[in-house]
Design an enzyme around this catalytic site. Structure first.
Site: not given
Ligand code: NDP
Length: 276
Positions: A21-22, A71, A107, A134-136, A157, A222
């Site tokens: 959506k960027s 990333k 982020d 993870g990355g986020a 996990r 989302y």
């Protein structure tokens, strides 16, 4: 630069990329701030990320957002890194100039702004649980610490990944630790789901004791409907929020990095919410 000039080129690079959506978000920012830019989707073959970036630069690209799965490669490619990019070990924003390729990560600040400014939930002196390694997850740790939270517990996990991540920040004296899901025995003020479990309609195995009536349960994912994580948390009496605001706030910060102007995000949020 006026609107009549040749627009500066930006892109979001990923694989897949069609869902991004960027371009819509940046087009709205450009319109609002009267900046002459064009922003496109760039599909990079999974084994040709660096080539794709260099080609875009050669074609006059001024900057790019980087998304899944590049990333970490972007982190290696960047010749200069901002402190928040170094801490994250991952890049979502590249800027191109004669000096070379500069990597940044927006982020984390996007998440923090969405929680503190848009949701009105303060992070100072709060107990925060971060799900995922993870990355986020990596990208949000430093900005969360900078909000003066009381503590951050990371659960994942694959537990060794959470331990490794926590140790990286703990060494610098930050209040960061890790725990296995079944070791979690306290209520948290803010729970951030930075796993991709919701994508598969799966839930991290959280004990009910982590949720309380004052808890904010935040899913970075989302969609048109609340995620399974949000539904689970809401059934346990918490406030919930999805990651659409984070998406828009990280984009606004990238826009600021490139153009030196901070766009208004509230209207863009409402518009994009209506499009989901
Ligand atoms: P990664 O692939 O780097 O990491 C995925 C993480 O999710 C890992 O910690 C993994 O654990 C965990 N995980 C995956 N499946 C499950 C499961 N079924 N149960 C429990 N844990 C699971 O992804 P990212 O960190 O890049 O992205 C994570 C999420 O954040 C995605 O949904 C992404 O869309 C969202 N995101 C949203 C942004 C926004 O602006 N709103 C920005 C960036 C990301 P393990 O280590 O065990 O594999």
């Amino acid at each position: 630069m006026t609107l009549e000039s040749v627009p500066d080129r930006y892109a979001v690079i990923g694989n897949p990329i069609q869902h991004s959506k960027s371009p819509q978000v940046h087009a709205l920012f450009a319109q609002q701030t009267r900046q002459a830019i064009c922003y496109e989707r760039l599909l990079a073959p999974v084994d040709r990320f660096a080539d794709s970036v260099h080609e875009f630069v050669a074609q006059g690209g001024r900057g790019a957002n980087v998304t899944v799965p590049f990333k970490l490669e972007a982190f290696v490619l960047a010749q200069e890194l901002t402190p928040r990019a170094k801490a994250a070990g991952a890049i979502n924003t590249l800027s191109f100039s004669a000096a070379g390729i500069k990597g940044d990560n927006t982020d984390g600040i996007g998440l923090v702004r969405d929680i503190t400014q848009n949701a009105g939930v303060q992070l100072k002196n709060r107990l925060v649980l971060l799900l995922g390694a993870g990355g986020a997850a990596r990208g949000v740790i430093l900005p969360l610490i900078e909000e003066n939270i009381t503590s951050l517990v990371i659960a994942n996990r694959t537990q060794p990944r959470a331990m490794e991540l926590a140790q990286q920040f703990f060494h610098s004296g930050a209040p960061v630790s890790s725990a296995a899901f079944d070791q979690l025995d306290q209520r948290f003020d803010v729970i951030i789901n930075a796993t991709s479990a919701s994508l598969d309609s799966e839930l991290p195995p959280l004990p009910d004791c982590v949720f309380g009536p004052q808890t904010l349960a935040y899913d970075m994912m989302y969609g048109a409907q609340p995620t399974i994580f949000m539904q689970h948390a809401a059934q346990r009496g918490t406030a919930v929020r999805d990651g659409l605001g984070m998406l828009i706030e990280q984009a606004a910060e990238s826009f600021f990095v490139w153009r030196g102007i901070r766009p208004e995000t509230a209207l863009v949020y409402r518009w994009l919410r209506g499009q989901l």
